[in-house]
Design an enzyme around this catalytic site. Structure first.
Site, PDB file in Angstrom:
ATOM      1  N   CYS A 124       0.825  -1.204   0.000  1.00  0.00           N
ATOM      2  CA  CYS A 124       0.000   0.000   0.000  1.00  0.00           C
ATOM      3  C   CYS A 124       0.867   1.265   0.000  1.00  0.00           C
ATOM      4  O   CYS A 124       1.458   1.597  -1.024  1.00  0.00           O
ATOM      5  CB  CYS A 124      -0.974  -0.032   1.172  1.00  0.00           C
ATOM      6  SG  CYS A 124      -2.369   1.121   0.993  1.00  0.00           S
ATOM      7  N   HIS A 181      -3.650  -5.482   1.046  1.00  0.00           N
ATOM      8  CA  HIS A 181      -2.956  -5.744   2.310  1.00  0.00           C
ATOM      9  C   HIS A 181      -2.955  -7.240   2.628  1.00  0.00           C
ATOM     10  O   HIS A 181      -3.893  -7.727   3.284  1.00  0.00           O
ATOM     11  CB  HIS A 181      -3.647  -4.995   3.449  1.00  0.00           C
ATOM     12  CG  HIS A 181      -3.406  -3.533   3.462  1.00  0.00           C
ATOM     13  ND1 HIS A 181      -2.403  -2.942   4.195  1.00  0.00           N
ATOM     14  CD2 HIS A 181      -4.049  -2.515   2.818  1.00  0.00           C
ATOM     15  CE1 HIS A 181      -2.428  -1.634   4.015  1.00  0.00           C
ATOM     16  NE2 HIS A 181      -3.416  -1.342   3.183  1.00  0.00           N
ATOM     17  N   GLU A 236      -1.331  -8.768   4.849  1.00  0.00           N
ATOM     18  CA  GLU A 236      -1.252  -8.980   6.300  1.00  0.00           C
ATOM     19  C   GLU A 236      -2.626  -8.904   6.959  1.00  0.00           C
ATOM     20  O   GLU A 236      -2.761  -9.213   8.148  1.00  0.00           O
ATOM     21  CB  GLU A 236      -0.297  -7.953   6.932  1.00  0.00           C
ATOM     22  CG  GLU A 236      -0.847  -6.557   7.117  1.00  0.00           C
ATOM     23  CD  GLU A 236      -0.835  -5.695   5.853  1.00  0.00           C
ATOM     24  OE1 GLU A 236      -1.125  -4.492   5.961  1.00  0.00           O
ATOM     25  OE2 GLU A 236      -0.539  -6.237   4.769  1.00  0.00           O
TER      26      GLU A 236
END
Length: 226
Positions: free
Chosen positions: A85, A193, A195
């Site tokens: 990002c 993302h 994660e």
């Protein structure tokens, strides 16, 4: 070791650290004033957030920091880098990757699950996936509209540098591009993302279950390290 770069305004570094600790990898945080990465670094990650409050342009100030100079030296020696990002934005601003991330065509911040399509698999991050395979990974950005000139776009295709594409045109990115790598395939970046797609306990609001879609990010983060 996973070295996670942190700037004033970064807010996803702990999330990235969480998954790598869960995988039993050693991690360290690299503050923006540091002039070198640890010698043991096997992967350097620029986590998401709003570095320096997104002043001037997203990633523009961070791109001038001491830690990015150190990152450039590390990558020039073949070190592997992942930008997530805001990390993608920083790598473009630092000219470590081609193109630029502009305002979404909707002029709105978008936060939702994004259906992605794997474009190329001849790379460290997606080598265990199949072309055209679908992944569902969250996005959260206002400036995710990836743009390059036509000649650079042709080069990205010719060198198989396009990693992921949005299944739908979410933010206006040219050819729906969601992630790319450099020609040498040691610098990677994506706007989604990974994660945030790591937990079996999460209930996916699209599928209304806790299926394997919820851990699509684990494979990406693990594979790029190995």
């Amino acid at each position: 070791m996973v070295a996670i770069l942190v700037f004033p305004g970064t807010n996803c570094h702990e999330d990235v650290a969480y998954i790598y600790r869960h995988l039993n990898y050693e991690i360290c945080f690299v503050w923006h004033t540091q002039k070198a990465l640890p010698r043991e670094t096997k992967l350097a990650v620029i986590a998401g957030g709003f570095s320096y409050g997104d002043y001037l342009r997203c990633g523009a100030i961070a791109a001038m920091s001491s830690s990015i100079k150190a990152l450039r030296q590390y990558s020039d020696n073949g070190g592997r880098v992942l930008g997530i990002c805001n990390g993608f934005q920083i790598l473009c601003e630092a000219n470590m990757l081609p193109g630029i991330l502009m305002r979404n065509t909707s002029l709105k911040f978008i936060a939702q699950n994004a259906l992605l399509e794997v474009v190329n698999t001849d790379n460290a991050m997606l080598k265990n996936h199949q072309k055209k395979q679908h992944l569902r990974i969250p996005i959260a950005h206002a400036e995710g509209n990836y743009q390059v000139d036509s000649r650079t776009l042709e080069s990205l295709y010719a060198n198989e540098q396009i990693l992921l594409a949005y299944a739908q045109n979410i933010n206006g990115s040219v050819d729906r591009i969601a992630g790319i790598c450099n020609k040498d395939k040691n610098i990677y970046a994506l706007m989604p993302h990974p994660e945030r797609a790591i937990n079996f306990k999460s209930i996916n609001v699209d599928t209304e279950d806790n299926s394997s879609e919820n851990i699509a990010g684990i494979e990406l983060l693990k594979t790029i390290y190995n």
